[in-house]
Design a protein around this motif. Structure first.
Motif, PDB file in Angstrom:
ATOM      1  N   ILE A 171     -56.660  -2.918 -53.305  1.00  0.00           N
ATOM      2  CA  ILE A 171     -56.453  -2.834 -51.859  1.00  0.00           C
ATOM      3  C   ILE A 171     -55.731  -4.081 -51.351  1.00  0.00           C
ATOM      4  O   ILE A 171     -56.133  -5.206 -51.646  1.00  0.00           O
ATOM      5  N   GLU A 172     -54.676  -3.873 -50.586  1.00  0.00           N
ATOM      6  CA  GLU A 172     -54.061  -4.976 -49.862  1.00  0.00           C
ATOM      7  C   GLU A 172     -54.915  -5.260 -48.637  1.00  0.00           C
ATOM      8  O   GLU A 172     -55.056  -4.406 -47.756  1.00  0.00           O
ATOM      9  N   GLY A 173     -55.497  -6.426 -48.565  1.00  0.00           N
ATOM     10  CA  GLY A 173     -56.490  -6.745 -47.532  1.00  0.00           C
ATOM     11  C   GLY A 173     -55.910  -7.525 -46.366  1.00  0.00           C
ATOM     12  O   GLY A 173     -55.750  -8.743 -46.430  1.00  0.00           O
ATOM     13  N   ASP A 174     -55.625  -6.829 -45.298  1.00  0.00           N
ATOM     14  CA  ASP A 174     -55.035  -7.421 -44.097  1.00  0.00           C
ATOM     15  C   ASP A 174     -56.127  -8.058 -43.248  1.00  0.00           C
ATOM     16  O   ASP A 174     -57.209  -7.497 -43.063  1.00  0.00           O
ATOM     17  N   GLU A 175     -55.830  -9.244 -42.691  1.00  0.00           N
ATOM     18  CA  GLU A 175     -56.797  -9.930 -41.823  1.00  0.00           C
ATOM     19  C   GLU A 175     -56.699  -9.505 -40.366  1.00  0.00           C
ATOM     20  O   GLU A 175     -57.490  -9.971 -39.534  1.00  0.00           O
ATOM     21  N   TYR A 176     -55.763  -8.625 -40.034  1.00  0.00           N
ATOM     22  CA  TYR A 176     -55.624  -8.194 -38.644  1.00  0.00           C
ATOM     23  C   TYR A 176     -56.820  -7.324 -38.247  1.00  0.00           C
ATOM     24  O   TYR A 176     -57.543  -6.795 -39.097  1.00  0.00           O
ATOM     25  N   THR A 177     -57.023  -7.152 -36.952  1.00  0.00           N
ATOM     26  CA  THR A 177     -58.191  -6.432 -36.458  1.00  0.00           C
ATOM     27  C   THR A 177     -58.197  -4.967 -36.889  1.00  0.00           C
ATOM     28  O   THR A 177     -57.154  -4.370 -37.154  1.00  0.00           O
ATOM     29  N   THR A 178     -59.386  -4.387 -36.931  1.00  0.00           N
ATOM     30  CA  THR A 178     -59.610  -3.081 -37.557  1.00  0.00           C
ATOM     31  C   THR A 178     -59.210  -1.907 -36.677  1.00  0.00           C
ATOM     32  O   THR A 178     -58.506  -0.999 -37.109  1.00  0.00           O
ATOM     33  N   SER A 179     -59.682  -1.885 -35.437  1.00  0.00           N
ATOM     34  CA  SER A 179     -59.420  -0.759 -34.535  1.00  0.00           C
ATOM     35  C   SER A 179     -59.740  -1.193 -33.113  1.00  0.00           C
ATOM     36  O   SER A 179     -60.319  -2.272 -32.906  1.00  0.00           O
ATOM     37  N   PRO A 180     -59.416  -0.372 -32.111  1.00  0.00           N
ATOM     38  CA  PRO A 180     -59.770  -0.752 -30.740  1.00  0.00           C
ATOM     39  C   PRO A 180     -61.277  -0.847 -30.516  1.00  0.00           C
ATOM     40  O   PRO A 180     -61.723  -1.483 -29.560  1.00  0.00           O
TER      41      PRO A 180
END
Length: 456
Positions: A161-170
């Motif tokens: 999995i490429e693990g992005d640190e950006y927020t998950t959802s609204p």
């Protein structure tokens, strides 16, 4: 949960979201979705699989009690009519990171995290796993050669999995990578990004500190030894240090514009280059070792790895000129990419063009983070699309402000694609390379024409 379900995607047009939708349809699920805008390649991909909605926009009628679950994308807002109805009906709502974790609970999960290099390392791992005939699932942030989609789910025992640190959802403002609950992971480095959701460097670093501390007793986390901020976080981690292992760039030499890795008395020619990629390669090797891939297997198969899409991607080549395209937009990415091309082609000059396109890069409060990151190219160009600035409700940055922020007095600013094209076509490209760096499209710049004229 992966077969014979009725699933609705809110914000199906996202890069990962539309690939996950296609993946679930191929697993015999009934999939629907909505979004308020569609762009290629997602538009074409959804259309190909019969998943493109008849029209753009939200439609609460698509959400009903017969759905098994809803998958919510980050692009949707809290007051989205489809989301409000799904919540009113009491439907199960997953963000895509939550769904990926749920679908991979029984698997060994490998997560690649960091401010830069995530897609490249993930791609390297997937390439070698495929070449060695291993069964694996994956989630990656770019389209890769030899892989039909950016998401695969099956009964394989491993998921990368490429693990992005950006927020998950609204509904969930925690970073995506905290949901995956890794067994093995790496962190490539920490360079402040996503200024709109992490307004200070301390807040940004804290996300990675949480990620480090999620490493389980039976797991390992590899980290780039060259990054002092990351090393400091590792030193303060709440878990035993024996689970945290440092890696450096692989030793290599450059001959005739080609990079060769040296390992245990053998030499392996690579199709990728740059100090950052030599570091990425070693991270991939470490992770693959944990999955049972030997060093010999790794180096044998990594020689055929051409790189991920838009990551130092060679898009045109003439006798004395090469054109590369890269996703670089953040300061650390800009510096690593321009340094890689400069060192690989020591007898050629470099013209680099950077598009400032993200909220962070277009923000006057953040732009000083680029200081001294754009010094290596012989010629440094910047493109800003005024429409992108307007859409983000920001103030246009002037050429003088860019020169001060970047600490480079000869930076040239372009704000119209035709003028940039005209400028590039009128240059002498003998013994000179062109590097185009952007997470956007340079305002519709005709890159194909530029490529053909320059290299033809």
């Amino acid at each position: 949960m992966l077969k014979n379900k009725k699933v609705h995607f809110i914000a199906i047009g996202g890069s990962v979201m539309h690939n996950l939708a296609i993946c679930l349809k191929l697993l015999d699920n009934q999939v629907t979705g909505s979004d308020d805008m569609f762009f290629d390649p997602s538009k074409t991909n959804l259309q190909k699989h019969g998943l493109l909605p008849e029209k753009e926009g939200w439609n609460a009628d698509k959400v009903h009690s017969g759905l098994d679950y809803v998958i919510l994308g980050m692009h949707a807002k809290k007051d989205n009519p489809e989301l409000l109805k799904a919540r009113a009906l009491g439907l199960k709502i997953y963000s895509f990171p939550e769904f990926i974790h749920e679908a991979s609970k029984a698997k060994t999960r490998v997560v690649v995290a960091g401010s830069h290099g995530k897609t490249s390392i993930t791609s390297m791992v997937l390439h070698v796993l495929q070449k060695t005939g291993r069964a694996f699932d994956y989630l990656v942030g770019a389209q890769l050669e030899g892989f039909e989609t950016m998401v695969k789910l099956s009964d394989a025992p491993v998921m990368v999995i490429e693990g992005d640190e950006y927020t998950t959802s609204p509904l969930d403002l925690t970073p995506k990578f905290l949901h995956y609950k890794h067994h093995y992971a790496c962190i490539t480095g920490i360079a402040w990004d996503h200024y709109n959701v992490f307004p200070t460097l301390d807040i940004y670093e804290h996300q990675f500190a949480q990620f480090i501390d999620l490493t389980p007793p039976e797991g390992k986390l590899f980290y780039a030894a060259s990054d002092p901020r990351l090393v400091s976080l590792i030193d303060r981690a709440e878990i035993p240090q024996e689970r945290l292992l440092a890696y450096d760039a692989l030793p290599a030499t450059v001959r005739n514009n080609k990079t060769f890795v040296e390992w245990e008395g053998h030499e392996y020619g690579l199709q990728v280059f740059g100090q950052h990629n030599l570091q990425n390669l070693n991270a991939a090797r470490c992770l693959l070792n944990e999955l049972g891939v030997s060093d010999e297997q790794f180096f044998t198969h990594i020689q055929s790895f051409k790189g991920a899409s838009k990551r130092l991607e060679l898009i045109g080549e003439g006798q004395n000129c090469s054109i590369y395209k890269d996703f670089a937009h953040a300061p650390s990415k800009l510096k690593a990419t321009s340094e890689a091309v400069t060192r690989q082609f020591t007898k050629r000059q470099l013209t680099a063009c950077l598009e400032l396109h993200t909220f962070s890069s277009l923000n006057k409060a953040f732009i000083h983070q680029y200081k001294d990151c754009y010094n290596l190219p012989h010629e440094a160009l910047i493109f800003i699309n005024p429409k992108a600035v307007e859409a983000k409700k920001l103030e246009m940055i002037t050429e003088a402000e860019l020169r001060e922020a970047f600490n480079r007095p000869d930076i040239r600013l372009f704000t119209e694609a035709p003028k940039l094209e005209e400028y590039l076509l009128n240059q002498n490209w003998n013994n000179r390379n062109l590097l185009l760096m952007s997470s956007g499209n340079f305002g519709g710049l005709d890159i194909e024409t530029i490529k053909n004229r320059i290299t033809g």
